[in-house]
Scaffold this motif. Structure first.
Motif, PDB file in Angstrom:
ATOM      1  N   ASN A   1      -7.540  15.430   0.493  1.00 51.35           N
ATOM      2  CA  ASN A   1      -8.998  14.704   0.216  1.00 51.35           C
ATOM      3  C   ASN A   1      -8.608  13.713  -0.996  1.00 51.35           C
ATOM      4  N   VAL A   2      -9.206  12.926  -1.598  1.00 54.11           N
ATOM      5  CA  VAL A   2      -9.128  11.803  -2.397  1.00 54.11           C
ATOM      6  C   VAL A   2      -8.722  12.470  -3.741  1.00 54.11           C
ATOM      7  N   LEU A   3      -9.115  13.561  -4.022  1.00 54.20           N
ATOM      8  CA  LEU A   3      -8.483  14.365  -5.462  1.00 54.20           C
ATOM      9  C   LEU A   3      -7.273  14.387  -5.107  1.00 54.20           C
ATOM     10  N   ALA A   4      -6.447  15.258  -4.163  1.00 52.23           N
ATOM     11  CA  ALA A   4      -5.361  15.362  -3.747  1.00 52.23           C
ATOM     12  C   ALA A   4      -4.378  14.014  -3.672  1.00 52.23           C
ATOM     13  N   LEU A   5      -5.169  13.053  -3.329  1.00 52.39           N
ATOM     14  CA  LEU A   5      -4.451  11.791  -3.320  1.00 52.39           C
ATOM     15  C   LEU A   5      -4.294  11.279  -4.989  1.00 52.39           C
TER      16      LEU A   5
ATOM     17  N   TYR B   1      -1.215  12.944  -6.126  1.00 52.94           N
ATOM     18  CA  TYR B   1      -0.012  12.677  -5.366  1.00 52.94           C
ATOM     19  C   TYR B   1       0.615  11.419  -5.969  1.00 52.94           C
ATOM     20  N   THR B   2      -0.497  10.505  -6.294  1.00 50.40           N
ATOM     21  CA  THR B   2      -0.132   8.894  -6.775  1.00 50.40           C
ATOM     22  C   THR B   2       0.027   9.069  -8.333  1.00 50.40           C
ATOM     23  N   GLU B   3      -0.328  10.178  -8.760  1.00 46.68           N
ATOM     24  CA  GLU B   3      -0.566  10.394 -10.389  1.00 46.68           C
ATOM     25  C   GLU B   3      -1.322   9.453 -11.084  1.00 46.68           C
ATOM     26  N   THR B   4      -2.630   8.980 -10.250  1.00 48.14           N
ATOM     27  CA  THR B   4      -3.524   8.081 -10.902  1.00 48.14           C
ATOM     28  C   THR B   4      -4.565   9.266 -11.579  1.00 48.14           C
ATOM     29  N   PHE B   5      -4.285   9.830 -12.749  1.00 49.33           N
ATOM     30  CA  PHE B   5      -5.254  10.777 -13.261  1.00 49.33           C
ATOM     31  C   PHE B   5      -6.333  10.131 -13.859  1.00 49.33           C
ATOM     32  N   GLU B   6      -6.666   8.974 -14.181  1.00 45.45           N
ATOM     33  CA  GLU B   6      -7.802   8.359 -14.625  1.00 45.45           C
ATOM     34  C   GLU B   6      -8.726   8.388 -13.347  1.00 45.45           C
ATOM     35  N   SER B   7      -8.127   8.122 -12.402  1.00 50.78           N
ATOM     36  CA  SER B   7      -8.891   8.154 -11.061  1.00 50.78           C
ATOM     37  C   SER B   7      -9.527   9.308 -10.712  1.00 50.78           C
ATOM     38  N   PHE B   8      -8.519  10.253 -10.932  1.00 50.53           N
ATOM     39  CA  PHE B   8      -8.917  11.933 -10.628  1.00 50.53           C
ATOM     40  C   PHE B   8     -10.089  12.236 -11.795  1.00 50.53           C
ATOM     41  N   LYS B   9     -10.085  11.890 -13.142  1.00 51.11           N
ATOM     42  CA  LYS B   9     -10.976  12.193 -14.057  1.00 51.11           C
ATOM     43  C   LYS B   9     -12.424  11.407 -13.420  1.00 51.11           C
ATOM     44  N   LYS B  10     -12.457  10.341 -13.004  1.00 50.99           N
ATOM     45  CA  LYS B  10     -13.723   9.661 -12.683  1.00 50.99           C
ATOM     46  C   LYS B  10     -14.141  10.422 -11.661  1.00 50.99           C
ATOM     47  N   LEU B  11     -13.317  10.835 -10.554  1.00 46.95           N
ATOM     48  CA  LEU B  11     -13.837  11.680  -9.368  1.00 46.95           C
ATOM     49  C   LEU B  11     -14.716  12.765  -9.885  1.00 46.95           C
TER      50      LEU B  11
ATOM     51  N   GLN C   1      -5.941   4.167  -5.933  1.00 47.21           N
ATOM     52  CA  GLN C   1      -4.368   3.696  -6.240  1.00 47.21           C
ATOM     53  C   GLN C   1      -4.225   2.616  -7.269  1.00 47.21           C
ATOM     54  N   ASP C   2      -5.383   1.731  -7.171  1.00 52.35           N
ATOM     55  CA  ASP C   2      -5.348   0.707  -8.166  1.00 52.35           C
ATOM     56  C   ASP C   2      -6.062   1.050  -9.532  1.00 52.35           C
ATOM     57  N   THR C   3      -6.452   2.597  -9.606  1.00 50.61           N
ATOM     58  CA  THR C   3      -7.162   2.930 -10.835  1.00 50.61           C
ATOM     59  C   THR C   3      -8.389   2.013 -11.100  1.00 50.61           C
TER      60      THR C   3
ATOM     61  N   MET D   1       0.804  -1.170  -0.095  1.00 49.41           N
ATOM     62  CA  MET D   1       0.173   0.016  -0.117  1.00 49.41           C
ATOM     63  C   MET D   1       0.823   1.284   0.113  1.00 49.41           C
ATOM     64  N   ASN D   2       0.631   2.232  -0.818  1.00 49.69           N
ATOM     65  CA  ASN D   2       1.273   3.516  -1.090  1.00 49.69           C
ATOM     66  C   ASN D   2       1.133   4.162   0.424  1.00 49.69           C
ATOM     67  N   ARG D   3       2.307   4.867   0.832  1.00 49.07           N
ATOM     68  CA  ARG D   3       2.185   5.535   2.135  1.00 49.07           C
ATOM     69  C   ARG D   3       1.038   6.478   2.365  1.00 49.07           C
ATOM     70  N   SER D   4       0.862   7.213   0.977  1.00 52.71           N
ATOM     71  CA  SER D   4      -0.181   8.373   1.244  1.00 52.71           C
ATOM     72  C   SER D   4      -1.495   7.523   1.171  1.00 52.71           C
ATOM     73  N   VAL D   5      -1.794   6.287   0.665  1.00 54.01           N
ATOM     74  CA  VAL D   5      -3.117   5.774   0.646  1.00 54.01           C
ATOM     75  C   VAL D   5      -3.369   5.299   2.092  1.00 54.01           C
ATOM     76  N   SER D   6      -2.042   4.854   2.793  1.00 51.63           N
ATOM     77  CA  SER D   6      -2.430   4.241   4.209  1.00 51.63           C
ATOM     78  C   SER D   6      -2.936   5.123   5.062  1.00 51.63           C
ATOM     79  N   PHE D   7      -2.664   6.645   4.795  1.00 52.62           N
ATOM     80  CA  PHE D   7      -3.234   7.645   5.560  1.00 52.62           C
ATOM     81  C   PHE D   7      -4.651   7.471   5.785  1.00 52.62           C
ATOM     82  N   PHE D   8      -5.287   7.051   5.000  1.00 51.05           N
ATOM     83  CA  PHE D   8      -6.933   6.890   4.719  1.00 51.05           C
ATOM     84  C   PHE D   8      -7.343   5.581   5.538  1.00 51.05           C
ATOM     85  N   LYS D   9      -6.388   4.682   5.973  1.00 53.56           N
ATOM     86  CA  LYS D   9      -6.685   3.476   6.277  1.00 53.56           C
ATOM     87  C   LYS D   9      -7.743   3.326   7.460  1.00 53.56           C
ATOM     88  N   ASP D  10      -7.767   4.536   8.196  1.00 53.38           N
ATOM     89  CA  ASP D  10      -8.639   4.225   9.350  1.00 53.38           C
ATOM     90  C   ASP D  10      -9.692   5.349   9.278  1.00 53.38           C
TER      91      ASP D  10
END
Length: 71
Positions: A49-53, A56-66, A21-23, A1-10
């Motif tokens: 927030n998740v847009l910033a995530l 940060y993780t360069e998951t631009f397709e996820s960004f577009k979907k959000l 992260q998995d797009t 798990m990416n460190r920045s993703v783990s910040f959301f784990k709780d």
């Protein structure tokens, strides 16, 4: 798990953060359509927030979907 993703784990957005992260666009869409408040949840350490995530993780397709889902 990416460190920045783990910040959301709780948080309620843990599964969404992993899908970002998995797009996994289908999971992103299902999660947000079922609970749009996930878009407002912030990382407790940085306040981002998740847009910033996506950026940060360069998951631009996820960004577009959000964005399509109203983020």
């Amino acid at each position: 798990m990416n460190r920045s993703v783990s910040f959301f784990k709780d948080t309620q957005a843990s599964e969404l953060a992993q899908a970002i992260q998995d797009t996994d666009l289908e999971t992103i869409e299902n999660l947000v359509k079922n609970d749009s408040t996930l878009l407002a949840i912030t990382n407790p350490l940085t306040g981002s927030n998740v847009l910033a995530l996506c950026l940060y993780t360069e998951t631009f397709e996820s960004f577009k979907k959000l964005l399509e889902l109203g983020a």
